[in-house]
Scaffold this motif. Structure first.
Motif, PDB file in Angstrom:
ATOM      1  N   PHE A  72      39.911 -16.122  -0.731  1.00  0.00           N
ATOM      2  CA  PHE A  72      40.838 -15.134  -1.277  1.00  0.00           C
ATOM      3  C   PHE A  72      40.594 -13.776  -0.629  1.00  0.00           C
ATOM      4  N   LEU A  73      39.332 -13.471  -0.341  1.00  0.00           N
ATOM      5  CA  LEU A  73      39.009 -12.201   0.311  1.00  0.00           C
ATOM      6  C   LEU A  73      39.183 -12.290   1.821  1.00  0.00           C
ATOM      7  N   LEU A  96      34.354  -2.597   1.114  1.00  0.00           N
ATOM      8  CA  LEU A  96      33.593  -3.609   1.854  1.00  0.00           C
ATOM      9  C   LEU A  96      34.517  -4.523   2.657  1.00  0.00           C
ATOM     10  N   ILE A  97      35.555  -5.034   1.999  1.00  0.00           N
ATOM     11  CA  ILE A  97      36.460  -5.954   2.696  1.00  0.00           C
ATOM     12  C   ILE A  97      37.173  -5.229   3.834  1.00  0.00           C
ATOM     13  N   TYR A 119      30.474  -2.218  11.002  1.00  0.00           N
ATOM     14  CA  TYR A 119      29.271  -2.944  10.574  1.00  0.00           C
ATOM     15  C   TYR A 119      28.275  -2.090   9.808  1.00  0.00           C
ATOM     16  N   PHE A 177      35.091  -7.189  -6.727  1.00  0.00           N
ATOM     17  CA  PHE A 177      35.585  -7.226  -5.346  1.00  0.00           C
ATOM     18  C   PHE A 177      37.005  -7.760  -5.319  1.00  0.00           C
ATOM     19  N   VAL A 178      37.184  -8.866  -6.062  1.00  0.00           N
ATOM     20  CA  VAL A 178      38.467  -9.557  -6.046  1.00  0.00           C
ATOM     21  C   VAL A 178      39.588  -8.683  -6.607  1.00  0.00           C
ATOM     22  N   VAL A 196      26.149  -3.531   1.421  1.00  0.00           N
ATOM     23  CA  VAL A 196      25.337  -4.689   1.035  1.00  0.00           C
ATOM     24  C   VAL A 196      23.993  -4.231   0.494  1.00  0.00           C
ATOM     25  N   VAL A 253      29.373  -1.946   6.253  1.00  0.00           N
ATOM     26  CA  VAL A 253      29.104  -3.222   5.584  1.00  0.00           C
ATOM     27  C   VAL A 253      27.628  -3.303   5.219  1.00  0.00           C
ATOM     28  N   ILE A 258      34.802  -4.922   6.640  1.00  0.00           N
ATOM     29  CA  ILE A 258      34.624  -6.190   7.358  1.00  0.00           C
ATOM     30  C   ILE A 258      35.800  -6.410   8.313  1.00  0.00           C
ATOM     31  N   TYR A 282      40.384  -5.799  -4.298  1.00  0.00           N
ATOM     32  CA  TYR A 282      41.058  -6.266  -3.088  1.00  0.00           C
ATOM     33  C   TYR A 282      42.535  -6.506  -3.360  1.00  0.00           C
ATOM     34  N   LEU A 283      42.826  -7.155  -4.494  1.00  0.00           N
ATOM     35  CA  LEU A 283      44.225  -7.478  -4.794  1.00  0.00           C
ATOM     36  C   LEU A 283      45.019  -6.222  -5.156  1.00  0.00           C
ATOM     37  N   PHE A 311      29.198 -10.935   9.123  1.00  0.00           N
ATOM     38  CA  PHE A 311      28.626 -10.664  10.440  1.00  0.00           C
ATOM     39  C   PHE A 311      28.682 -11.889  11.347  1.00  0.00           C
TER      40      PHE A 311
END
Lengths: 316, 287
Positions: free
Chosen positions: B225-226, A272-273, A281, A257-258, A288, A284, A276, A261-262, B141
């Motif tokens: 961070f996210l 996902l990010i 929703y 994820f990290v 999940v 997401v 969000i 994202y970067l 959420f």
């Protein structure tokens, strides 16, 4: 063995059920009225009532769950309110990228961890072992988001290697060399997190195994160090390693994820990010659900492999 | 996997290592950080939210020892203030995790029987999905996000793990002769749990607690961070690193200093936990 497998499968079904209930109820965590959240502020009461009915929210909750799970079993995770694309399509596009990162990182991690652990275990508390152990202990305290930031700082900004910086992802379909370049930093970051765990687990197991009598026997037969390590000591020591690999999948996800994202790599984590942040929703919820079930299946798979390597475990 | 972990807890032959100066250095570092976090208001620090537009992205200097960020805020004072979130989340969620997980784990291992079977199966099911997904899902959420909610979510997510460690540790003690002797003498369950079992699992508990705090702080950093932790402009180590993403090229210090602060803190916690564990002669359990 069969009883063990059946017991594990029953447990698996239980876990998947709990995950599905958990993901289903997530949407009820949203503050206030769901319809207001989806339609945004200023939505008219009529529209809200319409959506309320459209989503089936007027029906009893257990019925909603069964409709929802029924749809999912038919491969329908809903259609995003934001992008109007089916959630399944979005996930289908993103998932291969995660799998590629994981695959590359695990190959890298094992390729580094196994020889290092063998070297360390040969002379426990020797200079090399101390150096490796201290290094791996320090690495244990560096979260993956810091590893990737530092890698970007030095590799893509200082050294200026192409396709390694943020927003420079190259798809595998286009040009595979470029793709490998853009996958290098993510794979290294995830490998750094995993190899520390693998090294420590395998090292302590190897040290224990090397004190067994059958190793002394092999030594006295005059077998070479290398042959003893790979043919005699490795297999009995690899059970905990496989266990660690199974458990580590959760950590890999977070690391994935990290980095996505970067670096703006459009895998599941990035999606996902983004979902969000845009209040998407359903997306997401879908991610999940898919990711948690995936993790559980991978754990199940590793348990199974461990049983093949060491059948004693299923016999208790 | 149950059997493996129970096997892993066998004790090593007696060999007490001294704690060593590095251990005390780490303790001192943690104490210094906690001191800074508590007294950040009183210490002569610059305002962490004050934006000085005449000093943007300046490197380390006498005036700003760690430099300033892209909107002219002092990085050093933001790091000291930022430690508050990390430390609060780390200790707070472990209080919840141990508060619920440890008593349940001890009770299950002591009572055994159906209570233990049901609870353990349930906890293993919960353990099966990764805490990171669960926390990200709930926090995405459950808006707006606050320190309290983050502590609650991570704390609850850690309960199954704490339960497993404490249960395994208790199991290895509960069958010892002195516990049986106490039972035969007619000691009350409560007395056995508090006087016989608790002191004997405390060393494992404490070293796991420290490593747990480090894990939680790293998790909060990842969430921040996210962009899923406390909202800006409140500084935290994780969201400072997150903010540095866009200005990595111009101002690498903004990423490097908070990263160092976080890593040193985690390293100290892990080191203390690890040393205590080998000091109390417990072989490595997969925590």
């Amino acid at each position: 063995m069969l009883r063990y497998v059946i017991r594990r499968i029953l447990m698996l079904i239980g876990i998947v059920f709990i995950i599905s209930v958990g993901s289903f109820f997530l949407i009820h965590l949203l503050p206030g009225n769901i319809t207001a959240v989806i339609e945004g502020p200023g939505a008219s009461p009529e529209n809200q009532a319409k959506l309320f009915k459209l989503l089936g929210l007027n029906r009893p909750i257990y019925e909603q769950y069964f409709v929802w799970i029924g749809n999912i079993l038919h491969g329908n995770l809903g259609t995003s309110f934001i992008s109007q694309t089916p959630v399944v399509t979005t996930i289908g596009n993103a998932l291969p990228i995660d799998l590629e990162i994981m695959f590359l990182s695990q190959i890298l991690a094992f390729a580094v961890a196994i020889p290092m652990a063998m070297r360390s275990a040969r002379k426990p508390d020797g200079v090399i072992d101390r150096f490796f152990s201290a290094g791996s202990f320090t690495m244990l305290s560096v979260p993956s988001f810091i590893v990737i930031i530092l890698l970007v700082l030095f590799v893509s900004i200082k050294l200026g290697i192409p396709h390694t910086g943020p927003s420079s992802y190259v798809s595998l379909r286009g040009d595979w060399i470029g793709n490998l370049e853009s996958m290098a930093l993510p794979a290294i970051t995830l490998a750094a997190g995993s190899f520390v765990v693998y090294f420590r687990v395998l090292r302590s197991d190897l040290i224990a195994t090397l004190q067994e009598e059958f190793i002394t026997m092999a030594r006295s037969k005059g077998l070479s160090q290398r042959r003893i390590m790979w043919r005699h000591a490795f297999r009995p020591s690899s059970v905990a390693l496989l266990g660690a690999a199974g458990v580590n999948i959760g950590g890999l996800l977070a690391g994935g994820f990290v980095v996505q994202y970067l670096l703006n790599i459009p895998g599941l984590g990035y999606t996902l990010i983004a979902a969000i942040n845009t209040d998407d929703y359903l997306l997401v919820q879908g991610i999940v659900l898919v990711v948690s079930v995936g993790v559980v299946l991978i754990n199940f798979f590793f348990d199974f492999i461990i049983n093949i390597v060491d059948p004693r475990i299923s016999r208790e | 996997m149950l059997e493996l972990e129970e096997m892993a807890l066998v004790e090593r032959p007696e060999k007490k290592k001294p704690l060593g100066p590095l251990f005390w250095l780490c303790v001192g570092w943690i104490a210094l950080n906690i001191f800074g976090a508590i007294f950040a208001n009183v210490l002569p620090l610059q305002n962490p939210l004050y934006q000085n537009y005449s000093a943007i992205n300046v490197g380390p200097s006498l005036h700003h020892i760690f430099g300033t960020d892209d909107i002219g805020r002092d990085i050093f004072s933001r790091i000291v203030y930022g430690s508050r979130v990390s430390i609060a989340v780390g200790f707070g969620s472990m209080v919840i995790g141990f508060g619920i997980g440890a008593p349940l784990g001890m009770l299950a291992a002591y009572r055994r029987g159906r209570f233990d079977t049901i609870l353990t199966t349930f906890m293993y099911i919960l353990l099966a999905f990764p805490a990171i997904i669960a926390t990200i899902a709930v926090l995405s959420f459950w808006t707006p996000r606050s320190v309290f909610k983050i502590i609650l979510v991570i704390g609850l997510a850690s309960v199954p793990l704490v339960y497993r460690v404490i249960r395994t540790a208790t199991l290895s003690v509960a069958t010892k002769d002195y516990v049986i002797a106490a039972k035969v003498q007619g000691a009350k369950d409560r007395r056995i749990l508090m006087k016989e079992l608790l002191p004997n699992i405390a060393p494992i508990g404490i070293s796991f607690l420290l490593i747990g705090i480090a894990t939680v702080i790293a998790l909060e950093g990842t969430l921040a961070f996210l962009g899923l932790s406390v909202t800006t402009p409140t500084p935290s180590w994780g969201n400072m690193i997150n903010e540095s993403r866009t200005v990595l090229q111009q101002n690498p210090w903004l990423a490097i200093f908070p990263s160092l602060a976080l890593c040193l803190f985690l390293l100290s916690l892990n080191f203390i936990g690890d040393r205590l564990r080998s000091h109390f002669d417990v072989t490595e359990v997969k925590l």
